[in-house]
Each structure stands twice: as structure tokens, then as C-alpha cells.
Design a protein around this motif. Structure first.
Motif, PDB file in Angstrom:
ATOM      1  N   ASP A  62      15.317   4.815  -5.353  1.00  0.00           N
ATOM      2  CA  ASP A  62      14.143   4.968  -6.207  1.00  0.00           C
ATOM      3  C   ASP A  62      13.251   3.752  -6.157  1.00  0.00           C
ATOM      4  OD1 ASP A  62      12.428   5.969  -8.324  1.00  0.00           O
ATOM      5  OD2 ASP A  62      13.415   4.511  -9.623  1.00  0.00           O
ATOM      6  N   TYR A  63      12.029   3.942  -5.705  1.00  0.00           N
ATOM      7  CA  TYR A  63      10.967   2.946  -5.839  1.00  0.00           C
ATOM      8  C   TYR A  63       9.855   3.593  -6.671  1.00  0.00           C
ATOM      9  CZ  TYR A  63      12.710  -0.348  -2.284  1.00  0.00           C
ATOM     10  OH  TYR A  63      13.438  -1.281  -1.587  1.00  0.00           O
ATOM     11  N   PRO A  64       9.353   2.913  -7.695  1.00  0.00           N
ATOM     12  CA  PRO A  64       8.293   3.503  -8.525  1.00  0.00           C
ATOM     13  C   PRO A  64       6.890   3.252  -7.990  1.00  0.00           C
ATOM     14  CG  PRO A  64       9.038   1.459  -9.511  1.00  0.00           C
ATOM     15  CD  PRO A  64       9.876   1.672  -8.272  1.00  0.00           C
ATOM     16  N   TYR A  65       6.794   2.629  -6.823  1.00  0.00           N
ATOM     17  CA  TYR A  65       5.497   2.323  -6.220  1.00  0.00           C
ATOM     18  C   TYR A  65       5.722   2.105  -4.736  1.00  0.00           C
ATOM     19  CZ  TYR A  65       7.637  -2.029  -7.940  1.00  0.00           C
ATOM     20  OH  TYR A  65       8.527  -3.016  -8.299  1.00  0.00           O
ATOM     21  N   ALA A  66       4.666   1.769  -4.014  1.00  0.00           N
ATOM     22  CA  ALA A  66       4.749   1.548  -2.566  1.00  0.00           C
ATOM     23  C   ALA A  66       4.505   0.082  -2.240  1.00  0.00           C
ATOM     24  CB  ALA A  66       3.727   2.413  -1.830  1.00  0.00           C
ATOM     25  N   ALA A  67       5.052  -0.360  -1.109  1.00  0.00           N
ATOM     26  CA  ALA A  67       4.821  -1.699  -0.596  1.00  0.00           C
ATOM     27  C   ALA A  67       4.368  -1.605   0.855  1.00  0.00           C
ATOM     28  CB  ALA A  67       6.083  -2.548  -0.702  1.00  0.00           C
ATOM     29  N   VAL A  68       3.718  -2.653   1.326  1.00  0.00           N
ATOM     30  CA  VAL A  68       3.274  -2.732   2.719  1.00  0.00           C
ATOM     31  C   VAL A  68       3.770  -4.041   3.301  1.00  0.00           C
ATOM     32  CG1 VAL A  68       1.315  -2.734   4.313  1.00  0.00           C
ATOM     33  CG2 VAL A  68       1.201  -1.379   2.201  1.00  0.00           C
ATOM     34  N   MET A  69       4.465  -3.958   4.449  1.00  0.00           N
ATOM     35  CA  MET A  69       4.936  -5.128   5.181  1.00  0.00           C
ATOM     36  C   MET A  69       4.287  -5.117   6.560  1.00  0.00           C
ATOM     37  SD  MET A  69       7.371  -6.870   3.466  1.00  0.00           S
ATOM     38  CE  MET A  69       8.353  -6.618   1.986  1.00  0.00           C
ATOM     39  N   THR A  70       3.941  -6.286   7.076  1.00  0.00           N
ATOM     40  CA  THR A  70       3.294  -6.353   8.384  1.00  0.00           C
ATOM     41  C   THR A  70       3.933  -7.435   9.252  1.00  0.00           C
ATOM     42  OG1 THR A  70       1.624  -7.932   7.624  1.00  0.00           O
ATOM     43  CG2 THR A  70       1.083  -5.586   7.450  1.00  0.00           C
ATOM     44  N   ARG A  71       3.784  -7.238  10.562  1.00  0.00           N
ATOM     45  CA  ARG A  71       4.173  -8.241  11.551  1.00  0.00           C
ATOM     46  C   ARG A  71       3.067  -8.314  12.591  1.00  0.00           C
ATOM     47  NH1 ARG A  71       6.488  -7.568  16.610  1.00  0.00           N
ATOM     48  NH2 ARG A  71       7.342  -9.483  17.498  1.00  0.00           N
ATOM     49  N   GLY A  72       2.587  -9.518  12.867  1.00  0.00           N
ATOM     50  CA  GLY A  72       1.539  -9.687  13.858  1.00  0.00           C
ATOM     51  C   GLY A  72       0.158  -9.330  13.355  1.00  0.00           C
ATOM     52  N   ALA A  73       0.013  -9.180  12.063  1.00  0.00           N
ATOM     53  CA  ALA A  73      -1.284  -8.868  11.465  1.00  0.00           C
ATOM     54  C   ALA A  73      -1.229  -9.200   9.988  1.00  0.00           C
ATOM     55  CB  ALA A  73      -1.646  -7.394  11.662  1.00  0.00           C
ATOM     56  N   SER A  74      -2.380  -9.483   9.403  1.00  0.00           N
ATOM     57  CA  SER A  74      -2.465  -9.722   7.959  1.00  0.00           C
ATOM     58  C   SER A  74      -3.094  -8.505   7.294  1.00  0.00           C
ATOM     59  CB  SER A  74      -3.287 -10.975   7.666  1.00  0.00           C
ATOM     60  OG  SER A  74      -4.589 -10.861   8.210  1.00  0.00           O
TER      61      SER A  74
ATOM     62  N   GLY B   7      13.158  -3.580  13.017  1.00  0.00           N
ATOM     63  CA  GLY B   7      14.264  -4.499  13.169  1.00  0.00           C
ATOM     64  C   GLY B   7      13.854  -5.948  13.203  1.00  0.00           C
ATOM     65  N   ARG B   8      12.594  -6.258  12.935  1.00  0.00           N
ATOM     66  CA  ARG B   8      12.095  -7.628  12.994  1.00  0.00           C
ATOM     67  C   ARG B   8      11.669  -8.107  11.603  1.00  0.00           C
ATOM     68  NH1 ARG B   8      10.077  -4.855  17.497  1.00  0.00           N
ATOM     69  NH2 ARG B   8      10.588  -5.788  19.516  1.00  0.00           N
ATOM     70  N   LYS B   9      11.650  -9.415  11.453  1.00  0.00           N
ATOM     71  CA  LYS B   9      11.261  -9.988  10.171  1.00  0.00           C
ATOM     72  C   LYS B   9       9.749  -9.914   9.997  1.00  0.00           C
ATOM     73  CE  LYS B   9      11.949 -14.092   7.286  1.00  0.00           C
ATOM     74  NZ  LYS B   9      12.580 -15.432   7.204  1.00  0.00           N
ATOM     75  N   ALA B  10       9.318  -9.537   8.806  1.00  0.00           N
ATOM     76  CA  ALA B  10       7.889  -9.483   8.503  1.00  0.00           C
ATOM     77  C   ALA B  10       7.310 -10.896   8.498  1.00  0.00           C
ATOM     78  CB  ALA B  10       7.662  -8.820   7.151  1.00  0.00           C
ATOM     79  N   ASP B  11       5.993 -10.974   8.700  1.00  0.00           N
ATOM     80  CA  ASP B  11       5.329 -12.285   8.739  1.00  0.00           C
ATOM     81  C   ASP B  11       5.321 -12.977   7.376  1.00  0.00           C
ATOM     82  OD1 ASP B  11       4.822 -12.003  11.410  1.00  0.00           O
ATOM     83  OD2 ASP B  11       2.741 -11.379  11.162  1.00  0.00           O
ATOM     84  N   GLY B  12       5.311 -12.198   6.317  1.00  0.00           N
ATOM     85  CA  GLY B  12       5.247 -12.771   4.979  1.00  0.00           C
ATOM     86  C   GLY B  12       5.923 -11.861   3.976  1.00  0.00           C
ATOM     87  N   PRO B  13       5.831 -12.201   2.700  1.00  0.00           N
ATOM     88  CA  PRO B  13       6.503 -11.406   1.665  1.00  0.00           C
ATOM     89  C   PRO B  13       5.959  -9.989   1.494  1.00  0.00           C
ATOM     90  CG  PRO B  13       5.976 -13.603   0.876  1.00  0.00           C
ATOM     91  CD  PRO B  13       5.230 -13.424   2.156  1.00  0.00           C
ATOM     92  N   GLY B  14       4.710  -9.743   1.933  1.00  0.00           N
ATOM     93  CA  GLY B  14       4.146  -8.416   1.784  1.00  0.00           C
ATOM     94  C   GLY B  14       3.483  -8.200   0.441  1.00  0.00           C
ATOM     95  N   HIS B  15       3.001  -7.004   0.229  1.00  0.00           N
ATOM     96  CA  HIS B  15       2.292  -6.629  -0.996  1.00  0.00           C
ATOM     97  C   HIS B  15       2.866  -5.316  -1.537  1.00  0.00           C
ATOM     98  CE1 HIS B  15      -0.511  -9.292   1.071  1.00  0.00           C
ATOM     99  NE2 HIS B  15      -1.126  -9.485  -0.077  1.00  0.00           N
ATOM    100  N   ARG B  16       2.753  -5.171  -2.840  1.00  0.00           N
ATOM    101  CA  ARG B  16       3.073  -3.877  -3.435  1.00  0.00           C
ATOM    102  C   ARG B  16       1.864  -3.346  -4.175  1.00  0.00           C
ATOM    103  NH1 ARG B  16       3.204  -3.223  -8.780  1.00  0.00           N
ATOM    104  NH2 ARG B  16       4.220  -4.669 -10.232  1.00  0.00           N
ATOM    105  N   LEU B  17       1.823  -2.030  -4.355  1.00  0.00           N
ATOM    106  CA  LEU B  17       0.783  -1.384  -5.129  1.00  0.00           C
ATOM    107  C   LEU B  17       1.301  -1.109  -6.524  1.00  0.00           C
ATOM    108  CD1 LEU B  17       0.303  -0.635  -1.985  1.00  0.00           C
ATOM    109  CD2 LEU B  17      -1.179   1.158  -2.879  1.00  0.00           C
ATOM    110  N   ASP B  18       0.461  -0.573  -7.373  1.00  0.00           N
ATOM    111  CA  ASP B  18       0.894  -0.173  -8.713  1.00  0.00           C
ATOM    112  C   ASP B  18       1.355   1.274  -8.756  1.00  0.00           C
ATOM    113  OD1 ASP B  18       0.492  -2.640  -9.893  1.00  0.00           O
ATOM    114  OD2 ASP B  18      -1.574  -2.195 -10.490  1.00  0.00           O
ATOM    115  N   THR B  19       1.209   1.977  -7.650  1.00  0.00           N
ATOM    116  CA  THR B  19       1.558   3.388  -7.597  1.00  0.00           C
ATOM    117  C   THR B  19       2.004   3.714  -6.187  1.00  0.00           C
ATOM    118  OG1 THR B  19       0.769   5.625  -8.083  1.00  0.00           O
ATOM    119  CG2 THR B  19      -0.798   4.116  -7.028  1.00  0.00           C
TER     120      THR B  19
END
Length: 341
Positions: free
Chosen positions: A135-147, A193-205
Motif C-alpha cells: 500500500d502506497y497512498p500516493y505516487a513517487a518518481v525516481m530518475t537516473r541520468g536525468a533530473s 536494478g540501478r541506484k537512482a541519482d537522488g532521493p526522488g520526489h513524491r506527489l500528494d496523490t
């Protein structure tokens, strides 16, 4: 310190997705609003959960180009099921500006279901922690090689982004800023299978179908706007006792984007109560290649379009869940007869 994922611990995965192949129960699928996917799935049957004294786990039928698994968990003495899902996309390497994501119907990446993969580890299949959390109550975005520049809904209105940080467990991200919730969910910092460039972002929904994700690839002066296809709408069709049916949408809980390989994973969840018992869960998707409106030998194109419209209208009316079960998964909210073939 943030709470560990209470929703993942104690859950049991009953059926795993497979790479470049889909899993389908050995029984024939019920009459349903979506046409068969372009790649025929292979057959498998959901085994019963060991030691499960509650309702028997339903069969999971995967009739969409999505790696999927059925997980069972208990909250406050109530048993629930979650359909864990991962769809794989790519995009044109020479694309600029607004770029549509292309759904892969073969060469699918499997779910990371190996119980030995530790929290915070990015395995070859991805993050087991992210992909098995029910269960996740919202979405997150992770990136590698881009901001990440921005996220917008299909109406192009910007959605609130909250920058996560690494204040929790090593190689995990959580939001700890102003406006944090009493329980903030953590994500492994993984892109495939790779580590993201940073901590990433989450949305409120949750991220809606048709959303736009604005990226700035490393070393490139031009931004890309990756667009999720509004015509790709995963959903679950549940068979209740007496051959009655309900349907509920799958919610996007995570998008991980590997810009150098142009590989994008979109992770979905669909949750529902285990009781009253569900006999079968059919994971389906409306797609541009296999829309529910595709006419069969027994119906006209006009009837097929009408059926698609009825299904989409039903799914669009399904309000966001506030607990651990989609409101539309209840048989008190049956699928309209005009949405079924």
C-alpha cells in the motif's frame, strides 16, 4: 525516523509475474470488456497461502502486458489482497519535446519478488521493497541520468512535488519536510536494478493516467516531456459469488525512469477485501492496441465503442480509496451490464 512499511511485513505473495511472459490462470477468462492482449499469456494457477485460515485466495488471471502478483496482508484483523503490477515502457532515442511512452508487450521486466533481496538493495529485477509494499497512498518518481522538472496531469496543470531526502534507512528516501504526514512511506532509491541519482520526489496523490513527466536529461540542453498514454488504463475485474462482477482501477504508485537506457517502469496497485470471498481477479487494461471497444464477431463496432465508454465512465466514477480496499471493488458497486460483453 520514519515507521517501517507496516503494510509489507506479514504479507505473502501468492503469484509472481514473469519476464517476457504473462501469467494466466488455467481456466478461461470470463466475459469481459477488454479484448485479448497482443501477446497471449501463459498459464499458471495461484497456489493457496500456507497457513491461511481465511477465505481462499482468488485466482489471478493476467490478461494485460503487465508483470503481476497477488499479495495477501492483514490490517487491524481484516484480510486484504493487493494486485502488485509493473508495466514496462520505452521511448524514441531521438525524440524531443513531448514524447509518448511506448508500452512494451514483450521483453517485460519481472517483479522483484525474491524474499532474500534486502531493504535498500537494487537487484537485477528492481527493488523488492518498492515492488512488494502493498500500500502506497500516493505516487513517487525516481530518475537516473536525468533530473525531474515537473509533473502535470492530463489537463497539463502542475501537480505538487515534494522532494524526498535520505533521512531514513540507508539508500531509502522519505519526505520529511513541512506538510509531512503522520506516516510517511519510504521508497528504495532504485531505478530498475540501478541506484537512482537522488532521493526522488513524491506527489500528494496517485499519478493519473495521461500524466506528463518533464525531465532534463544529463548533458542535454533540451527538456523532455514523457507522456503516459491515456488509453492505457489497467484495472481489475473481480468475480464474486453468483457470477457477479465488480471492477476497480489500478493506481500508479511509482514511476522509475532510466534515461540512458530509455527504460521506464510504471508500478500500480489495486487493493480489495478478502471477504466476502472473491473467486477470480482478472487484471486487464484498455490499450491503444487492444481497447475494450475492439469489436468481436458477435458485436458491431458501434456496440464495442459503447461498451468501452460505459467501462471508462464506471472506472472514472471510482473515488480514491481512503482505507485498504478500492470502493469500486465492492459488489455493491457492480459493473454496469452495458460494460460487459
Amino acid at each position: 525516523m520514519f515507521p517501517a512499511h507496516p503494510n509489507r511485513r506479514g504479507s505473502s505473495v501468492l503469484l509472481a509475474g514473469a519476464s517476457a511472459a504473462l501469467l494466466l490462470a488455467c481456466t478461461s477468462p470470463p466475459p469481459a470488456p477488454a479484448a485479448a492482449p497482443p501477446v497471449p499469456p501463459k498459464a499458471s494457477t495461484t497456489p493457496p497461502a500456507a497457513g491461511n485460515t481465511g477465505p481462499a485466495a482468488p485466482r489471478l488471471v493476467v490478461s494485460a502486458p503487465i508483470a503481476a502478483a497477488l499479495s495477501t496482508f492483514t490490517k487491524n484483523g481484516v484480510t486484504y489482497h493487493a494486485v502488485l503490477q509493473k508495466a514496462t515502457f520505452t521511448y524514441d532515442d531521438k525524440a524531443t519535446g513531448t514524447v509518448p511512452l511506448k508500452l512494451l508487450t514483450a521483453d517485460l521486466d519481472p517483479l522483484a519478488l525474491d524474499a532474500t533481496i534486502r531493504q535498500g538493495v537494487c537487484s537485477a529485477q528492481g527493488s523488492a521493497f518498492n515492488e512488494q509494499t502493498v500500500d502506497y497512498p500516493y505516487a513517487a518518481v525516481m530518475t537516473r541520468g536525468a533530473s525531474l522538472d515537473a509533473v502535470a496531469g492530463p489537463d497539463r496543470k502542475p501537480m505538487k512535488l515534494r522532494a524526498m531526502d535520505d533521512s531514513g534507512t540507508p539508500n531509502q528516501s522519505v519526505f520529511s519536510g513541512v506538510g509531512k504526514r503522520s506516516i510517511e512511506m519510504a521508497y528504495d532509491r532504485c531505478v530498475g536494478g540501478r541506484k537512482a541519482d537522488g532521493p526522488g520526489h513524491r506527489l500528494d496523490t496517485y499519478l493519473p493516467d495521461g500524466a506528463r513527466i518533464a525531465l532534463r536529461p544529463a548533458g542535454s540542453p533540451q527538456a523532455l516531456s514523457l507522456t503516459l498514454d491515456e488509453r492505457f488504463v489497467p484495472y481489475i475485474l473481480l468475480q464474486h459469488k453468483g457470477n457477479r462482477w465488480s471492477a476497480a482501477p489500478s493506481r500508479i504508485v511509482l514511476v522509475d525512469i532510466d534515461a540512458p537506457t530509455r527504460r521506464v517502469h510504471v508500478h500500480y496497485r489495486a487493493l480489495f477485501r478478502a471477504s466476502p470471498a472473491i473467486e477470480q481477479v482478472d487484471l486487464r487494461a484498455l490499450t491503444s492496441e487492444a481497447p475494450a471497444g475492439t469489436a468481436s464477431d458477435s458485436e458491431t463496432p458501434q456496440a464495442a465503442r459503447k461498451r468501452t465508454a460505459a467501462l471508462l465512465a464506471h472506472l472514472s466514477r471510482c473515488e480514491r480509496r481512503t482505507g485498504y480496499s478500492e470502493p469500486c471493488a465492492d459488489i455493491a458497486r457492480p459493473v454496469p451490464a452495458e460494460a460487459l460483453r
